[in-house]
Design an enzyme around this catalytic site. Sequence first.
Site, PDB file in Angstrom:
ATOM      1  CB  ILE A 114       7.564  -2.101  -2.670  1.00  0.00           C
ATOM      2  CG1 ILE A 114       7.163  -0.935  -2.635  1.00  0.00           C
ATOM      3  CG2 ILE A 114       8.192  -2.720  -3.720  1.00  0.00           C
ATOM      4  CD1 ILE A 114       8.187   0.181  -2.950  1.00  0.00           C
ATOM      5  N   GLY A 117       5.860  -0.427   4.726  1.00  0.00           N
ATOM      6  CA  GLY A 117       4.710  -0.292   4.984  1.00  0.00           C
ATOM      7  C   GLY A 117       4.817   0.724   6.349  1.00  0.00           C
ATOM      8  CE1 TYR A 167       5.452   3.182  -4.506  1.00  0.00           C
ATOM      9  CE2 TYR A 167       3.478   3.960  -5.137  1.00  0.00           C
ATOM     10  CZ  TYR A 167       5.012   3.862  -5.289  1.00  0.00           C
ATOM     11  OH  TYR A 167       5.661   4.602  -6.345  1.00  0.00           O
ATOM     12  CB  CYS A 168       6.489   3.443   1.989  1.00  0.00           C
ATOM     13  SG  CYS A 168       5.809   2.651   3.314  1.00  0.00           S
ATOM     14  CB  THR A 169      10.553   0.393   1.539  1.00  0.00           C
ATOM     15  OG1 THR A 169      11.195   1.351   0.697  1.00  0.00           O
ATOM     16  CG2 THR A 169      11.616  -0.959   1.453  1.00  0.00           C
TER      17      THR A 169
END
Length: 456
Positions: free
Chosen positions: A227, A202, A198-200
């Site tokens: 997220i 995508g 996961y990241c901020t």
Amino acid sequence: MQLYNTLSAEERARLIDDAGKQRLTLSFYAYARIENPTQFRNELFLAWNPLEVLGRIYVAHEGINAQLSLPADHFYAFKDTIEAYDFMKGIRLNVAVEHDDHSFLKLTIKVRDKIVADGLEDDSFDPTNIGVHLKAKEFNDLLEDPNTIVVDMRNHYESEIGHFTGAIKPDVDTFRESLPIIEEQLAEHKQDKKLLMYCTGGIRCEKASAYFKHKGFENVYQLEGGIIEYTRQVKAEGLQSKFIGKNFVFDHRLGERITDDIVSNCHQCGKPCDNHTNCANEACHLLFIQCDECAANMEGCCSTECVDVIHLPEEEQKALRRGIKNGNMIFKKGKSEVLKYKDSASGITGTAATTLEKRTKDLRAKSQEPRLKKTLIGKGIHYFPKAEIGQFYLENGQIQSGDKILISGPTTGEQQLTVGEIFVNDAPADLAIVGNTVSFKVPFRIRLSDKLYLID
């Protein structure tokens, strides 16, 4: 034909206030083959500038990466401009959890070699061969699988204030550093484990998932929309948020509250805190976590040396800043040795450190002006141009009519005045205390970067 900004950030902020429109903050990305990025960049600027779009956008031969804000009533006109391109038809727009009319104050569209600095130069690497996208519920379910390894693809200062429970959080400063580290750490699990990332928003996972598949990982998954989209789905579907704390964002807000959990600590005293700030010394500008008490005691600075600098005359501060580059190689985000609560050898080193130290000593010796005794009590949050009223949030102490104050900021400079009639939480009052918003007339424009001091 206008292809660049013609207004300063201050002028743009004034126009935003005068317009009185609600603005949306959003982000999106798309990988595609763009033959002429410069032409594409210019077309976007010409389409977006009339719609009052502001933000930071990168375009390259491989696609587009955008973080921006725009008036809410221009949203559908904006969608029309991007869906005029086939590769952006139906694109997902990640709308921010929290909105701020001043999240961006310029429209900056830059042509880059890549839309994400990944450091990958492998010609055999196929960035379109990506992992499986998961929605929020699917992501939550896979988190419960004992054969899942969840990895945070963000940098250390992002994951420090918020993350998914049980996630591996690489201690890196940049995305490009994380790829080989994760590959090495998980080399034994390329076949037997599910790699969940996961990241901020995508975009980093989009590139990382393809990279890890290229390196032989067989079961690769990623959180669709990052997220930001996860939080939207959790709220819409009544799901449990397994992300705790804040989501770091790359505009002046520096974070969006996802849950009430405080998972990090003040870098100066160790108190639970997750408020990022930049050192008030513009020659430093270190990004670190600082609680309200330390912000008051240290006047928004990371060290006593920086406190000394901000008391110098403005011209001498500018001289100190000249030639200093505030990048990761000099000022490690949240890792400087001046931060007492952080155990790190990283910090200001080498020639840059020697130069900064020498300039600081020289300017200190040169300055013979008496020190003004002041206490940091709040920060600027709004300015009402027609009424010439500044609004502040009180983080420390109290203020009342008749008090002598100092308002200080990079553009405002240092302005002293005596407070007249005050309004507390938009109602007439005699006294404002911690947690109140206080408003009063000011003979100049205040800005969000301005600090409010009580003169002793």
